[in-house]
Scaffold this active site. Structure first.
Site, PDB file in Angstrom:
ATOM      1  N   ASP A  60       2.371   0.200  -2.035  1.00 18.21           N
ATOM      2  CA  ASP A  60       2.329  -0.028  -0.589  1.00 18.21           C
ATOM      3  C   ASP A  60       3.208  -1.219  -0.213  1.00 18.21           C
ATOM      4  OD1 ASP A  60       0.727  -2.042  -1.558  1.00 18.21           O
ATOM      5  OD2 ASP A  60      -0.993  -1.620  -0.260  1.00 18.21           O
ATOM      6  N   SER A  61       3.810  -1.865  -1.227  1.00 16.28           N
ATOM      7  CA  SER A  61       4.862  -2.861  -0.955  1.00 16.28           C
ATOM      8  C   SER A  61       6.005  -2.210  -0.190  1.00 16.28           C
ATOM      9  CB  SER A  61       5.374  -3.463  -2.270  1.00 16.28           C
ATOM     10  OG  SER A  61       5.706  -2.440  -3.193  1.00 16.28           O
ATOM     11  N   ASP A  99      -0.023   4.519  -4.415  1.00 17.51           N
ATOM     12  CA  ASP A  99      -0.895   3.414  -3.985  1.00 17.51           C
ATOM     13  C   ASP A  99      -1.703   3.825  -2.759  1.00 17.51           C
ATOM     14  OD1 ASP A  99      -1.619   0.855  -4.625  1.00 17.51           O
ATOM     15  OD2 ASP A  99       0.204  -0.100  -3.854  1.00 17.51           O
ATOM     16  N   LYS A 129      -3.596   4.395  -7.273  1.00 17.91           N
ATOM     17  CA  LYS A 129      -3.984   3.006  -7.531  1.00 17.91           C
ATOM     18  C   LYS A 129      -4.765   2.492  -6.335  1.00 17.91           C
ATOM     19  CE  LYS A 129      -1.012  -0.662  -7.392  1.00 17.91           C
ATOM     20  NZ  LYS A 129      -1.672  -1.496  -6.371  1.00 17.91           N
ATOM     21  N   GLU A 131      -6.879  -1.297  -4.830  1.00 18.33           N
ATOM     22  CA  GLU A 131      -6.939  -2.745  -5.031  1.00 18.33           C
ATOM     23  C   GLU A 131      -8.382  -3.255  -5.047  1.00 18.33           C
ATOM     24  OE1 GLU A 131      -4.462  -5.042  -2.403  1.00 18.33           O
ATOM     25  OE2 GLU A 131      -2.640  -3.962  -2.996  1.00 18.33           O
ATOM     26  N   GLU A 198      -2.237  -9.097 -11.037  1.00 17.96           N
ATOM     27  CA  GLU A 198      -1.172  -9.704 -10.223  1.00 17.96           C
ATOM     28  C   GLU A 198      -1.440 -11.187 -10.003  1.00 17.96           C
ATOM     29  OE1 GLU A 198       0.099  -7.605  -6.695  1.00 17.96           O
ATOM     30  OE2 GLU A 198       1.289  -9.321  -6.004  1.00 17.96           O
TER      31      GLU A 198
HETATM   32  O1  KIV Z   1       2.508  -2.291  -3.926  1.00 18.55           O
HETATM   33  C1  KIV Z   1       2.996  -2.688  -4.985  1.00 18.55           C
HETATM   34  O2  KIV Z   1       4.218  -2.722  -5.187  1.00 18.55           O
HETATM   35  C2  KIV Z   1       2.086  -3.128  -6.028  1.00 18.55           C
HETATM   36  C3  KIV Z   1       2.670  -3.736  -7.261  1.00 18.55           C
HETATM   37  C4  KIV Z   1       3.114  -5.113  -6.992  1.00 18.55           C
HETATM   38  C5  KIV Z   1       1.742  -3.668  -8.406  1.00 18.55           C
HETATM   39  O3  KIV Z   1       0.907  -3.016  -5.882  1.00 18.55           O
END
Ligand code: KIV
Length: 298
Positions: A60-61, A99, A129, A131, A198
């Site tokens: 989600d970055s 994510d 994934k 969080e 992280e």
């Molecule tokens: O969203 C993302 O890029 C991440 C990574 C930094 C693990 O969660």
């Protein structure tokens, strides 16, 4: 292009086996470092594929790096699914992890399962994934029980950065490190096949590695983890927002891209582009006939 680094790419690129959960676990057992990178579109997926990485995360970055939001919080499930679908089309062998965005899984197990299923069915992801520990442990358990592999993520969790006091390293006191440990162990017990650490002290990772049986992928968590992940735009120098200290740059692509577009603009303005080799020809007779017909009909 003198900037292209001379780095060996894996020898087996022409016949690589798809990455699977057992192969990932085997890599941990053999102490073979696991390489994970984010990707958000077809070309970045093709780059990850060609470079021979093991795992690709549609993080989600991407909210910040490709969609221009100020944080990861606003990105929607539909936006993430569009990015993940494009990555799927550019990827063959790495494991593809999607994510789950903020607000798409926290409310209930049913919501978490429904969102995870969309990443698998609509975008073709292999796993998802999520969080945090806390209530996310129960959500991870529910998604795993529904048959979808889950990667956990502890330490600095950007979706809830405000509650953590900002984008800062976590686990720097004994009690905060213990919290990270409890979250990671709970996620492992919930059935997560892997966990991201992280921004936690390297020494804390080292202690935690003794307790974790699943592959741990670090980002700003030191060298003791089973693998590393970096954000595509950070590692290639495409994104120039805030970069954390762990975001080592392995390229300066934004400068190259700006230079390329600036050169194009300059050549258009000077009349140097397009040159004869960039244009199509027509026989003189055809051109003359065209001129005559145009004259007669307009
Ligand atoms: O969203 C993302 O890029 C991440 C990574 C930094 C693990 O969660």
């Amino acid at each position: 292009m003198s900037q292209i680094p001379h780095v060996p790419v894996p020898q087996n690129l022409h016949d690589p086996l798809p990455m699977t959960l057992p192969r990932l676990a085997e890599k941990k057992r053999l102490a073979e470092p696991i390489v994970m990178v984010t990707a958000y579109d077809y070309p970045s997926a093709q780059v990850a594929q060609a470079a021979g990485v093991d795992v690709v995360l549609v993080g989600d970055s991407g909210a910040m790096t490709v969609l221009g939001y100020p944080s990861t919080v606003p990105v929607s499930t539909d936006e993430m699914l569009m990015l993940a679908s494009a990555v799927r089309r550019g990827l063959q062998t790495p494991l593809l992890v999607g994510d789950l965005p903020f607000g798409s899984y926290e409310a209930s197990d049913e919501q978490a399962i429904a969102t995870a299923q969309r990443f698998i069915k609509e975008a073709g992801c292999d796993a998802v994934k999520l969080e945090r520990g806390g209530t996310s442990v129960q959500r991870a358990l529910a998604i795993v029980d529904s048959g979808i592999p889950v990667m956990g993520h502890v330490g600095l969790t950007p979706q809830t950065a405000t509650a953590l006091g900002g984008y800062r390293a976590q686990g720097r006191t004994a009690s905060r490190a213990l919290q990270v440990a409890h979250d990671a162990i709970a996620l492992q017990e919930a059935g997560c096949f892997s966990i991201v650490f992280e921004a936690i002290p390297a020494a804390v990772s080292e202690v935690l590695m003794e307790r974790l049986e699943v592959p741990v992928i670090g980002i700003g968590a030191g060298p003791a983890t089973d693998g590393q992940v970096l954000v595509f735009h950070d590692l290639l120098g495409i994104y120039d927002g805030h970069a954390p200290r762990f975001a080592k740059r392995f390229g300066e692509l934004k400068a190259l891209m700006v230079a390329g577009v600036a050169q194009y603009a300059d050549e258009v303005r000077r009349g140097a582009f397009p040159a004869p080799e960039h244009t199509y020809s027509i026989d003189d007779d055809e051109l003359a006939a065209f001129r005559a017909d145009l004259e007669a009909t307009t």
